[in-house]
Design an enzyme around this catalytic site. Structure first.
Site, PDB file in Angstrom:
ATOM      1  N   ASP A   1       0.822  -1.208   0.000  1.00 15.64           N
ATOM      2  CA  ASP A   1       0.000   0.000   0.000  1.00 15.64           C
ATOM      3  C   ASP A   1       0.862   1.266   0.000  1.00 15.64           C
ATOM      4  O   ASP A   1       1.873   1.342   0.699  1.00 15.64           O
ATOM      5  CB  ASP A   1      -0.894   0.028   1.236  1.00 15.64           C
ATOM      6  CG  ASP A   1      -1.973  -1.050   1.219  1.00 15.64           C
ATOM      7  OD1 ASP A   1      -1.768  -2.086   0.564  1.00 15.64           O
ATOM      8  OD2 ASP A   1      -3.009  -0.849   1.876  1.00 15.64           O
TER       9      ASP A   1
ATOM     10  N   ARG B   1     -13.641  -6.215   8.957  1.00 13.55           N
ATOM     11  CA  ARG B   1     -13.799  -5.077   8.043  1.00 13.55           C
ATOM     12  C   ARG B   1     -15.249  -4.939   7.569  1.00 13.55           C
ATOM     13  O   ARG B   1     -15.641  -3.894   7.059  1.00 13.55           O
ATOM     14  CB  ARG B   1     -12.894  -5.244   6.826  1.00 13.55           C
ATOM     15  CG  ARG B   1     -11.393  -5.227   7.114  1.00 13.55           C
ATOM     16  CD  ARG B   1     -10.617  -5.391   5.813  1.00 13.55           C
ATOM     17  NE  ARG B   1      -9.188  -5.557   5.997  1.00 13.55           N
ATOM     18  CZ  ARG B   1      -8.310  -4.562   6.002  1.00 13.55           C
ATOM     19  NH1 ARG B   1      -8.726  -3.323   5.857  1.00 13.55           N
ATOM     20  NH2 ARG B   1      -7.014  -4.796   6.165  1.00 13.55           N
TER      21      ARG B   1
ATOM     22  N   HIS C   1      -2.465  -4.647   1.876  1.00 12.02           N
ATOM     23  CA  HIS C   1      -3.774  -4.455   2.512  1.00 12.02           C
ATOM     24  C   HIS C   1      -3.745  -4.262   4.027  1.00 12.02           C
ATOM     25  O   HIS C   1      -4.726  -3.821   4.603  1.00 12.02           O
ATOM     26  CB  HIS C   1      -4.658  -5.661   2.156  1.00 12.02           C
ATOM     27  CG  HIS C   1      -6.124  -5.508   2.455  1.00 12.02           C
ATOM     28  ND1 HIS C   1      -6.828  -4.372   2.175  1.00 12.02           N
ATOM     29  CD2 HIS C   1      -7.017  -6.376   3.003  1.00 12.02           C
ATOM     30  CE1 HIS C   1      -8.094  -4.553   2.523  1.00 12.02           C
ATOM     31  NE2 HIS C   1      -8.231  -5.751   3.030  1.00 12.02           N
TER      32      HIS C   1
END
Length: 314
Positions: A48, A210, A237
């Protein structure tokens, strides 16, 4: 386009018309690429970025010019950080200039519903006064790759595995160009799932905190690797303090490339160079960067938007 590159590397935002043309150009390249991209080592694998543009510049400084170096970025280029526009512009420019050396996968933040909530939309509105650039960027992101295989035995994806995906060949047949991912589908699972390190050994899958995707255990990883001839699953992630982390008997590797995430986590970042016979971890710290004051109107009332990377770290 070379002039655009130099301006972007100086931290300047491109005029609206130039960025719209860039999105159209990169889209014309992405639509011709397969869902599963075959890469030959050595490959610099990146996690990321999250709008940390000046750290992205440091990443390229550390690993080499894309003209001479092959890169795989595993998604989440925008949101959270203050320079998503510069980040995605630079990556799109490099993709256009060196399409064989830059591979861009889709992350869960490369979707309209998420990037409208976590900062990229607001950044585009603040800079350009309208949503044309945001829409164009999201349109291009709909055709980002879903995964990559490095050599013959390293499978790379943004998030993780899916109970609906047993073979990589099935992934090759998935349809891209989807604006909004439907929870519970293969593509959504690949972009949202995480390894469940604390799951009991006999539990393969569990609901993700999540709100989207799954927690997957070691058993599904072993089955997936055996079925597809893979040795290693590499994913992003998820924030890891040291920049990378092996789990499940070194069968899953998480890579994170945004140092000092959110300007408060004090984490390291890294890239991992996958070579023919070895893997080299290159760690780096946050660079000094200017600030951009942007008001992000974040509403997490909908469970779909649960995406707190920090709370998912170990």
């Amino acid at each position: 386009m070379w002039d655009w590159l130099e301006k972007t590397k100086r931290g300047e935002t491109l005029p609206e018309g130039c960025l719209l043309k860039l999105c159209k150009r990169v889209l014309s390249i992405l639509v011709l690429e397969p869902n599963v991209q075959q890469l030959h080592p050595p490959v610099v694998v990146c996690g990321d970025i999250h709008g940390q543009f000046y750290d992205l510049l440091e990443l390229f400084r550390l690993n080499g010019d894309p003209k001479d170096t092959q890169y795989l970025f595993m998604g989440d280029y925008v949101d959270r950080g203050s320079f998503s526009l510069e980040t995605i512009t630079l990556l799109f420019l490099y993709k256009c200039l060196y399409p064989k050396n830059i591979t861009l996968l889709r992350g869960n933040h490369e979707t309209a519903s998420v990037s409208q909530v976590y900062g990229f939309y607001d950044e585009c509105m603040n800079v350009y006064g309208n949503a044309l650039v945001w829409n164009a960027c999201m349109g291009a992101c709909e055709y980002l790759g879903l995964s990559a295989v490095i050599g013959t035995s390293v499978f790379c994806v943004h998030g993780g595995l899916s109970p609906k995906l047993s073979t990589i060949d099935k992934l090759r047949k998935q349809k891209r160009g989807i604006k909004e991912l439907i929870p519970g589908t293969v593509i959504s699972d690949l972009l949202w799932s995480d390894p469940g390190e604390d799951l009991p050994e006999d539990v393969s899958w569990a609901a993700s905190p999540r709100g989207v995707g799954w927690l997957f255990g070691k058993l599904p990883v072993d089955h997936f690797r055996a079925r597809n001839g893979m040795e290693l699953v590499v994913r992003a992630h998820q924030l890891v303090q040291e920049g990378h982390r092996y789990i499940f008997d070194d069968s899953v590797l998480t890579v994170w490339s945004a140092p000092n995430y959110l300007n408060k986590c004090n984490n390291k970042a890294c890239t991992v160079v996958i070579k023919e016979d070895e893997r080299e971890v290159r760690t780096f710290r946050s660079s000094s960067a200017p600030t951009r004051t942007t008001k992000f109107n974040i509403d997490k009332s909908d469970g779909y938007f649960i995406d707190d990377d920090v709370n998912l770290t170990k």
